[in-house]
Design an enzyme around this catalytic site. Structure first.
Site, short mmCIF file in Angstrom:
data_model
loop_
_atom_site.label_atom_id
_atom_site.label_comp_id
_atom_site.label_asym_id
_atom_site.label_seq_id
_atom_site.Cartn_x
_atom_site.Cartn_y
_atom_site.Cartn_z
N ASP A 18 0.83 -1.21 0.00
CA ASP A 18 0.00 0.00 0.00
C ASP A 18 0.86 1.26 0.00
OD1 ASP A 18 -2.28 1.48 0.04
OD2 ASP A 18 -2.81 1.04 2.13
N ASN A 20 1.32 3.41 -2.94
CA ASN A 20 1.86 3.84 -4.24
C ASN A 20 1.33 5.22 -4.62
OD1 ASN A 20 2.95 1.32 -4.31
ND2 ASN A 20 1.68 0.53 -5.96
N HIS A 35 2.80 3.35 -9.04
CA HIS A 35 2.71 1.90 -9.23
C HIS A 35 3.97 1.37 -9.92
CE1 HIS A 35 -1.29 1.98 -7.70
NE2 HIS A 35 -1.83 2.58 -8.76
N ASN A 66 -10.41 -2.82 -6.61
CA ASN A 66 -9.57 -1.93 -7.43
C ASN A 66 -10.14 -1.68 -8.83
OD1 ASN A 66 -6.38 -3.07 -6.05
ND2 ASN A 66 -7.66 -1.34 -5.43
N ARG A 69 -11.43 1.84 -9.58
CA ARG A 69 -10.54 3.01 -9.73
C ARG A 69 -10.70 3.60 -11.13
NH1 ARG A 69 -5.11 2.46 -6.17
NH2 ARG A 69 -6.19 1.88 -4.26
C1 FPP Z 1 -1.89 0.18 -3.36
O1 FPP Z 1 -1.44 1.50 -3.37
C2 FPP Z 1 -1.34 -0.59 -4.47
C3 FPP Z 1 -2.07 -1.13 -5.47
C4 FPP Z 1 -3.51 -0.99 -5.57
C5 FPP Z 1 -1.44 -1.89 -6.57
C6 FPP Z 1 -0.17 -2.63 -6.27
C7 FPP Z 1 0.61 -2.73 -7.52
C8 FPP Z 1 1.97 -2.67 -7.62
C9 FPP Z 1 2.84 -2.65 -6.43
C10 FPP Z 1 2.68 -2.62 -8.92
C11 FPP Z 1 2.43 -3.68 -9.90
C12 FPP Z 1 2.46 -5.04 -9.35
C13 FPP Z 1 3.22 -6.04 -9.83
C14 FPP Z 1 3.10 -7.41 -9.27
C15 FPP Z 1 4.20 -5.84 -10.90
P1 FPP Z 1 -2.52 2.68 -3.50
O2 FPP Z 1 -2.61 3.04 -4.94
O3 FPP Z 1 -3.81 2.27 -2.87
O4 FPP Z 1 -1.81 3.80 -2.68
P2 FPP Z 1 -2.51 4.99 -1.87
O5 FPP Z 1 -3.30 4.34 -0.76
O6 FPP Z 1 -1.35 5.78 -1.38
O7 FPP Z 1 -3.36 5.74 -2.84
#
Ligand code: FPP
Length: 245
Positions: A18, A20, A35, A66, A69
């Protein structure tokens, strides 16, 4: 570097990656850039786990929720996943890592599905570590599917009501080939399980860190493992009982 005991490693680590989006915001970038940076942390974490000798690593890469989104973000994530699989397949093979998925893979778009199926097939005989990606995954959906399959098998006479046990239920889940996670890591200072492996995490140790996923590196993993090793896992027993076993 944080010291850990290599004789007492968790067998299965699950991670809710979490933060990104917040990382991107902090760096005045778009969410997909967050991401992208997160995919680098995935690469580093897989390498570190393999080097340490962790047997199973399960990453929550895309939840059923997700899909809601913005389309541009969903598309960006799917593209990243596709690129990641193309670029990592050789490393997975070289390091004897088996790729598996949990979740509703059929919901993914065709090019991602194709490369996923190819990678899962190609790595099927690898056995040093299992890397599982949770994609279009939701734990409640997974359990409902399991209940439907169990009822169906009961209707066709394959199983009886008496045979429905915790072990049988586990064997109907997407994670049937995996042991339950020993350690769950969630990054970015959020304290939730977000519909991830709810059945499987009955006795899992939880570790939360403020580090945003794109910044998560080997030493953060070691810190989580060191904390896990300081915990006493009692599985509902008393401390005395555990010390006698
Ligand atoms: C949560 O952060 C993360 C995700 C919804 C996606 C995870 C994906 C990756 C780490 C990259 C691609 C994966 C692979 C396996 C190559 P968020 O977007 O909810 O962060 P925030 O809460 O700060 O908005």
């Amino acid at each position: 570097m944080t010291n850990i005991d290599l004789q007492k490693l968790p067998q299965h680590i699950a991670i809710i990656m979490d933060g990104n989006g917040r990382w991107a915001q902090k760096h005045a970038l778009g969410r997909v850039s967050g991401h992208k940076k997160g995919a680098e942390a995935v690469r580093d974490t897989v390498r570190a786990c393999r080097e340490l000798g962790i047997k199973c690593l399960t990453l929550y890469a895309f939840s059923v929720e997700n899909w809601l989104r913005p389309n541009s973000e969903v598309e960006g994530l799917m593209r990243l996943l596709e690129e990641f699989l193309h670029s990592e397949i050789q490393e997975l093979m070289d390091n004897d890592i088996r790729l598996m998925t949990i979740g509703n893979i059929d919901a993914l778009r065709e090019p991602v599905k194709k490369v996923l199926k190819e990678s899962v097939g190609k790595t099927a005989k690898n056995s040093s570590m299992i890397l599982t990606l949770a994609l279009s995954y939701g734990s409640r959906d997974e359990m409902i599917h399991a209940v439907r399959k169990i009822l169906n098998d009961k209707d066709t006479g394959k199983i009886t009501t008496e045979e429905i046990t915790k072990e049988l239920f586990s064997s109907y889940l997407d994670t049937s080939l995996l042991p339950d996670p020993d350690l769950l890591i969630r990054t970015s200072g959020e304290y939730r399980v977000s519909n991830f492996l709810l059945w499987q995490m009955a006795y899992t140790e939880f570790y939360f860190t403020d580090v945003l996923w794109p910044d998560f590196r080997r030493d953060d993993l070691l810190k989580a493992i060191a904390e896990y090793q300081r915990r006493e896992r009692r599985f509902g027993l008393t401390s005395d009982q555990i010390q006698k076993t």
